[in-house]
Scaffold this active site. Structure first.
Site, PDB file in Angstrom:
ATOM      1  N   LYS A  54       0.845  -1.208   0.000  1.00 53.20           N
ATOM      2  CA  LYS A  54       0.000   0.000   0.000  1.00 53.20           C
ATOM      3  C   LYS A  54       0.874   1.249   0.000  1.00 53.20           C
ATOM      4  CE  LYS A  54      -3.734  -2.543   2.088  1.00 53.20           C
ATOM      5  NZ  LYS A  54      -4.295  -3.121   3.298  1.00 53.20           N
ATOM      6  N   GLN A  98      -4.464  -1.738   9.506  1.00 54.42           N
ATOM      7  CA  GLN A  98      -4.356  -3.091   8.936  1.00 54.42           C
ATOM      8  C   GLN A  98      -4.932  -4.124   9.906  1.00 54.42           C
ATOM      9  OE1 GLN A  98      -3.132  -3.825   5.747  1.00 54.42           O
ATOM     10  NE2 GLN A  98      -3.972  -5.823   6.210  1.00 54.42           N
ATOM     11  N   ASP A 121     -11.247   2.500   3.752  1.00 60.02           N
ATOM     12  CA  ASP A 121     -11.527   1.072   3.616  1.00 60.02           C
ATOM     13  C   ASP A 121     -13.022   0.837   3.403  1.00 60.02           C
ATOM     14  OD1 ASP A 121      -9.663  -0.923   3.542  1.00 60.02           O
ATOM     15  OD2 ASP A 121      -9.292  -0.940   5.706  1.00 60.02           O
TER      16      ASP A 121
END
Ligand code: NAP
Length: 295
Positions: A54, A98, A121
């Site tokens: 990422k 994460q 997200d």
């Protein structure tokens, strides 16, 4: 006719090129640099790989990128304090924590603490609720990537019988909602199957499009699909190691057999996987534009 193999790698590359241009334009015309922060707690090797990818993609596209690696014994309080600080940092438009988090941290509490405007997200209940009523700001990345794979491959979704196998909050439920919307690139008739579905084959055999996110190799075999079906395989299963010690990955679909009947199919790897990070970048750009009042 052999099936069209839908390359997520190629489609992700196209979208990244478009984003790169848009990001350069935002800097030039508005002095705006979208910023993404990734937060990793602990040393899970797979999570380290994901966060690294990422960060690398953010930089390659010209985003402002920040990374916080925290020790595995970081307290929930300290993590929440960091999120609160990032919520108030104007350089940061997207916050990605994460998952999975270490067991002593309440994942739900942490995800709820992220400002929904920075929830790139798309997992915050505010964003999932907006999706449910057809007014989403951010679509969750993997399901959005699946929709883009279909749309950009010229697959007709409107009116199609879509069967989703799997009902998780991160893939199954949101992709069902996305394709159900009264919008372009959607308007499908959607059925969702899971482990308590009585006869999965009865559903999959009449599907025009099957989306499989079960996490089980060969959950979908050739006898379960009709000729001309389109199959999107979300599954990532590690089934062993090569002689060189690299993981052998397979999806949830018996690819070799199903591709003989399918009109189009995604491979694993190289299908849905590359789309997920790309859609995260897209959401970060959108978050920056929303924050700057450009949309
Ligand atoms: P999950 O939370 O474990 O959910 C799996 C779902 O599939 C559950 O709803 C389960 O039903 C259902 N299921 C399992 N086996 C089934 C079977 N044999 N027949 C019918 N339904 C079955 O998984 P997830 O997080 O959605 O992930 C699914 C897969 O996608 C995993 O392999 C994951 O690694 C992969 N994934 C890939 C990406 C990517 O970017 N490529 C992103 C996310 C996930 P119940 O609800 O009844 O238990």
């Amino acid at each position: 006719m052999p099936a069209q193999v839908i390359s997520g790698t190629e489609i992700a590359k196209q979208i990244r090129e478009e984003l790169k241009e848009e990001i350069a334009g935002l800097k030039e015309q508005h002095n705006l640099v979208p910023g993404l922060v990734t937060v990793l707690v602990g040393e899970d090797p797979a999570s380290q790989v994901y966060v690294g990818a990422k960060e690398k993609t953010s930089k390659a596209l010209g985003l402002y990128s920040e990374r916080h690696d925290l020790a595995a014994d970081t307290s929930e309080e300290a993590l929440l304090a960091l999120i609160s600080r990032l919520n108030n940092d104007p350089k940061i438009h997207g916050i990605l924590v994460q998952l999975p988090l270490p067991k002593h941290i309440n994942e739900t509490r942490v995800l709820y603490a992220i400002d929904p405007r920075k929830d790139v997200d798309g997992f915050h209940p505010v964003n999932l609720g907006k999706l449910m009523i057809g007014e989403p700001d951010y679509l969750p990345c993997t399901p959005h990537g699946i929709q883009q794979l279909l749309v950009r491959s010229g697959i007709e979704i409107e009116g199609a019988e879509v069967v989703v196998v799997g009902r998780s909050n991160i893939v199954g439920k949101p992709i069902a909602n996305i394709l159900l919307q009264k919008k372009e690139g959607a308007n499908a008739t959607v059925t969702v199957c899971h482990t308590r579905t009585r006869d999965i084959s009865a559903h999959t055999r009449r599907a025009d499009i099957i989306i499989v996110a079960a996490g089980r190799p060969k959950a979908i075999t050739a006898d379960m699909v009709k000729e001309g079906v389109v199959v999107i395989d979300v599954g990532v299963n590690r089934i062993g190691k090569t002689a060189e010690g690299k993981s052998i990955l397979v999806g949830d679909v018996d690819f070799e057999a199903v591709k003989e009947k399918a009109r189009a199919i995604t491979p694993v790897p190289g299908g849905v996987g590359p789309m997920t990070i790309t859609m995260l970048m897209l959401n970060t750009v959108k978050a920056a534009k929303l924050a700057a009042g450009l949309i």
